[in-house]
Design a protein around this motif. Structure first.
Motif, PDB file in Angstrom:
ATOM      1  N   ALA A  76       0.775  -0.965   0.186  1.00  0.00           N
ATOM      2  CA  ALA A  76      -0.405   0.121  -0.057  1.00  0.00           C
ATOM      3  C   ALA A  76       0.814   1.640   0.063  1.00  0.00           C
ATOM      4  CB  ALA A  76      -0.940  -0.065   1.376  1.00  0.00           C
ATOM      5  N   SER A  77       1.872   1.165   0.763  1.00  0.00           N
ATOM      6  CA  SER A  77       2.966   1.992   0.787  1.00  0.00           C
ATOM      7  C   SER A  77       3.647   2.719  -0.726  1.00  0.00           C
ATOM      8  CB  SER A  77       3.548   2.137   1.954  1.00  0.00           C
ATOM      9  OG  SER A  77       4.338   0.588   1.900  1.00  0.00           O
ATOM     10  N   THR A  78       4.125   1.362  -1.212  1.00  0.00           N
ATOM     11  CA  THR A  78       4.512   1.836  -2.985  1.00  0.00           C
ATOM     12  C   THR A  78       3.128   2.220  -3.646  1.00  0.00           C
ATOM     13  OG1 THR A  78       5.721  -0.651  -2.008  1.00  0.00           O
ATOM     14  CG2 THR A  78       5.900   0.280  -4.429  1.00  0.00           C
ATOM     15  N   ALA A  79       2.103   1.721  -3.735  1.00  0.00           N
ATOM     16  CA  ALA A  79       1.605   2.427  -4.505  1.00  0.00           C
ATOM     17  C   ALA A  79       1.205   3.770  -4.391  1.00  0.00           C
ATOM     18  CB  ALA A  79      -0.251   1.326  -4.306  1.00  0.00           C
ATOM     19  N   ALA A  80       0.909   4.264  -3.273  1.00  0.00           N
ATOM     20  CA  ALA A  80       1.431   5.662  -2.978  1.00  0.00           C
ATOM     21  C   ALA A  80       2.287   6.126  -2.941  1.00  0.00           C
ATOM     22  CB  ALA A  80       1.202   5.952  -1.155  1.00  0.00           C
TER      23      ALA A  80
ATOM     24  N   LEU B 120       5.495  -9.551   1.152  1.00  0.00           N
ATOM     25  CA  LEU B 120       5.208  -9.508   0.369  1.00  0.00           C
ATOM     26  C   LEU B 120       5.444 -10.262  -1.394  1.00  0.00           C
ATOM     27  CD1 LEU B 120       9.678  -9.311   0.500  1.00  0.00           C
ATOM     28  CD2 LEU B 120       7.509  -7.567  -0.732  1.00  0.00           C
ATOM     29  N   ALA B 121       4.550 -11.630  -0.692  1.00  0.00           N
ATOM     30  CA  ALA B 121       3.296 -11.924  -2.011  1.00  0.00           C
ATOM     31  C   ALA B 121       1.950 -11.890  -2.240  1.00  0.00           C
ATOM     32  CB  ALA B 121       2.867 -13.534  -1.060  1.00  0.00           C
ATOM     33  N   GLU B 122       1.626 -11.286  -1.143  1.00  0.00           N
ATOM     34  CA  GLU B 122       0.797 -10.674  -1.470  1.00  0.00           C
ATOM     35  C   GLU B 122       1.073  -9.054  -2.223  1.00  0.00           C
ATOM     36  OE1 GLU B 122      -2.486 -10.998  -0.674  1.00  0.00           O
ATOM     37  OE2 GLU B 122      -1.839 -12.924   0.281  1.00  0.00           O
TER      38      GLU B 122
ATOM     39  N   ALA C   3       1.950 -10.182  -6.220  1.00  0.00           N
ATOM     40  CA  ALA C   3       0.574 -10.440  -6.977  1.00  0.00           C
ATOM     41  C   ALA C   3       0.138  -9.835  -7.566  1.00  0.00           C
ATOM     42  CB  ALA C   3       0.288 -11.328  -6.164  1.00  0.00           C
ATOM     43  N   LYS C   4       0.264  -8.625  -7.113  1.00  0.00           N
ATOM     44  CA  LYS C   4       0.206  -6.584  -7.854  1.00  0.00           C
ATOM     45  C   LYS C   4       0.521  -6.463  -9.054  1.00  0.00           C
ATOM     46  CE  LYS C   4      -1.695  -5.823  -3.354  1.00  0.00           C
ATOM     47  NZ  LYS C   4      -1.801  -4.765  -1.575  1.00  0.00           N
TER      48      LYS C   4
ATOM     49  N   ARG D   8      10.772  -2.385  -7.670  1.00  0.00           N
ATOM     50  CA  ARG D   8      11.431  -3.828  -7.873  1.00  0.00           C
ATOM     51  C   ARG D   8      11.417  -4.468  -6.254  1.00  0.00           C
ATOM     52  NH1 ARG D   8      17.005  -6.089  -6.360  1.00  0.00           N
ATOM     53  NH2 ARG D   8      17.175  -2.438  -6.247  1.00  0.00           N
ATOM     54  N   PHE D   9      11.111  -5.407  -5.546  1.00  0.00           N
ATOM     55  CA  PHE D   9      10.625  -5.833  -4.086  1.00  0.00           C
ATOM     56  C   PHE D   9      11.673  -7.138  -3.686  1.00  0.00           C
ATOM     57  CE2 PHE D   9       6.445  -5.073  -5.811  1.00  0.00           C
ATOM     58  CZ  PHE D   9       6.106  -3.760  -5.248  1.00  0.00           C
TER      59      PHE D   9
END
Length: 233
Positions: free
Chosen positions: A57-61, A81-83, A86-87, A94-95
């Motif tokens: 959610a923070s990455t999307a922000a 991280l799996a969740e 998956a997006k 990069r994760f």
């Protein structure tokens, strides 16, 4: 009671997005904190670290306010991280699976122009050491934004927090996962975390300049804050 925080997030990962999505303002508040970083030019030429990204959610922000930035998002919980992975994400994101304390061993190195740490510092065994490490990861003048609960300076905020935890968050977490460990930890850790003034002093002691904080609108006023600080120029 001490808990293994990454393991607790692993257990709650599959239900986490649904639970935080039921929190009015959760995603809006993350975007507010990201905007407060004042990332220039939509992030062109900018490198950002999302420290403790969770389900992203923070990455999307960050991506919403800096769509052209390079973003490295790190979390210690494989389940979260799996969740996140998956997006759908652009190639600029990069994760990395790693405790934030050992990201260099996972190949993550500075300098970064900005670091966003949402709901992370409160869960660290040695927050002072990590804040000093963040300062070293930033370019001179780079921004650290800590998006975090802090209620100790406000009796009203603390009362609202306790009521919401025991009336909504802990029961909802139990219904979704049949395990309330993570949500009891959330309740307890917020109550014991620094007040806003004390955390600002902690940031200054870690070597940051320009330290200040801004709270959120709505029911989380004086509950959730953006703490902002700069690496010395």
């Amino acid at each position: 009671m001490a808990i293994d925080v990454p393991a607790a997030f692993d257990v709650g990962a599959h239900a986490y997005d649904k639970l935080v999505g039921a929190n009015p303002g959760y995603h809006d508040h993350l975007r507010i904190s990201a905007r407060r970083m004042r990332i220039p030019h939509g992030g062109r030429g900018v490198r950002l670290l999302d420290a403790g990204c969770g389900t992203a959610a923070s990455t999307a922000a960050l991506l919403a306010v800096a769509p052209h930035a390079e973003i490295v998002a790190v979390d210690a919980s494989a389940g979260m991280l799996a969740e996140a992975t998956a997006k759908s994400w652009p190639d600029t994101v990069r994760f990395v699976h790693s405790p934030i304390e050992t990201i260099s061993e996972a190949g993550v190195r500075g300098p970064f122009d900005g670091i966003f740490a949402a709901y992370l510092v409160r869960n660290l065994a040695d927050p002072d050491a990590q804040l000093r490490a963040f300062q070293q990861l930033l370019r001179p003048g780079g921004t650290l934004a800590v998006h975090e609960y802090s209620v100790r300076d406000s009796p009203a905020a603390k009362a609202i927090w306790n009521a919401v935890c025991w009336g909504i968050i802990i029961p909802s977490g139990w219904r979704q996962t049949r395990d309330s460990t993570l949500y009891r930890h959330l309740w307890r850790s917020v109550n014991t975390f620094d007040g806003a003034a004390a955390f600002q002093r902690r940031l200054a002691a870690a070597g940051f300049t320009g330290v200040h904080s801004e709270t959120m609108p709505g029911w989380q006023r004086d509950i959730v804050h953006t703490f902002l600080a700069e690496a010395p120029r």
